[in-house]
Scaffold this motif. Sequence first.
Motif, mmCIF file in Angstrom:
data_model
loop_
_atom_site.group_PDB
_atom_site.id
_atom_site.type_symbol
_atom_site.label_atom_id
_atom_site.label_comp_id
_atom_site.label_asym_id
_atom_site.label_seq_id
_atom_site.Cartn_x
_atom_site.Cartn_y
_atom_site.Cartn_z
ATOM 1 N N ALA A 183 0.831 -1.205 0.000
ATOM 2 C CA ALA A 183 0.000 0.000 0.000
ATOM 3 C C ALA A 183 0.868 1.258 0.000
ATOM 4 N N VAL A 184 1.948 1.247 0.787
ATOM 5 C CA VAL A 184 2.866 2.384 0.840
ATOM 6 C C VAL A 184 3.482 2.634 -0.541
ATOM 7 N N LEU A 185 4.038 1.593 -1.135
ATOM 8 C CA LEU A 185 4.734 1.745 -2.414
ATOM 9 C C LEU A 185 3.782 2.132 -3.535
ATOM 10 N N TRP A 186 2.523 1.687 -3.454
ATOM 11 C CA TRP A 186 1.531 1.967 -4.493
ATOM 12 C C TRP A 186 0.857 3.316 -4.280
ATOM 13 N N GLY A 187 1.073 3.926 -3.125
ATOM 14 C CA GLY A 187 0.411 5.192 -2.831
ATOM 15 C C GLY A 187 -1.058 5.023 -2.501
ATOM 16 N N LEU A 188 -1.430 3.843 -2.005
ATOM 17 C CA LEU A 188 -2.797 3.592 -1.533
ATOM 18 C C LEU A 188 -2.837 4.009 -0.066
ATOM 19 N N ILE A 217 -6.644 -0.333 -9.503
ATOM 20 C CA ILE A 217 -6.353 0.715 -8.518
ATOM 21 C C ILE A 217 -5.187 1.546 -9.036
ATOM 22 N N ALA A 218 -5.423 2.798 -9.287
ATOM 23 C CA ALA A 218 -4.379 3.670 -9.834
ATOM 24 C C ALA A 218 -3.282 3.893 -8.798
ATOM 25 N N ARG A 219 -2.053 3.905 -9.265
ATOM 26 C CA ARG A 219 -0.941 4.178 -8.364
ATOM 27 C C ARG A 219 -0.937 5.658 -7.997
ATOM 28 N N GLY A 220 -0.847 5.934 -6.716
ATOM 29 C CA GLY A 220 -0.880 7.314 -6.248
ATOM 30 C C GLY A 220 0.500 7.916 -6.129
#
Length: 276
Positions: free
Chosen positions: A91-96, A127-130
């Motif tokens: 979640a951290v790396l994906w910006g979720l 889920i778009a990367r943030g």
Amino acid sequence: MAVAEDLRKKLDLGDRLASFEGPGLTSKQEVLVEIFGAAKGTGIVFLLPDGQGDVVKVPARADMVVNTLRNVVLGVDRIRLCIVEHFLCAAVLWGLDDAYVYVDGPEMPLGDGSSEFWIRLFEASGIARGAVSADLELKETITVERGDRSLIAIPAEKFSVTYLMDWKHPLIGQKWQSWDSSRDIKDIYENRTFGMLQEHKMLGLDKDVVSLTDDGFTMPLKHPDEPVRHKLLDLIGDLALVGVNPLRIKARFISIKGGHEMDVDIAGKLRKSLSI
């Protein structure tokens, strides 16, 4: 069992972003995970069934941690959720940064012991990367020590992590590795957990994840230093227990033989220092 529609309305959950159902690797029980959107500033909040038709909200925060022996366990009263760190790293790396995560089961699915399982689920679910910007100033050095082990957060211009691994094993020994947000996230998320073969056999994991024998590994490594890269994965996932995406923190984290307990301790101190 999926979140009932009346409970979903009661909790005011956002859209269902992703879901997965499959066996937990350590419990061997079926686990259902449903990820829902949440308002900005919510953070990651786990929703755990209470057995009475309702759920208990367990935020991903250091003060919710009840055990760090082999993995990070969150809980309230008798309700527990194990192995959250690999999901949190993804979640951290994906910006979720904001999501409700409903989990019907005792653990987060482990996949191959890396965070790649979750990254692929995010991708497949659309889920778009943030984008994450380093916008939280650390104004003081924070240190956690346990004998010859230490974990230090030093004010810096951006987020970075460094880990020193020191294992008396012919293929590990002493190894340093670092990562910062300018590098490919795959350098972190694809690295699998590891442990001694005897312990993995006891836990029923010996056929699924990388195990250490006296002179080697039970399966080929993705990188010669994959074990220390996995330590960085764990550290990043544990730092999510600050309560915000740790990539936002302008700090260099240096861990010398650290582990989950120390990671959780520094996450708690960071919450206070950053007034989160």
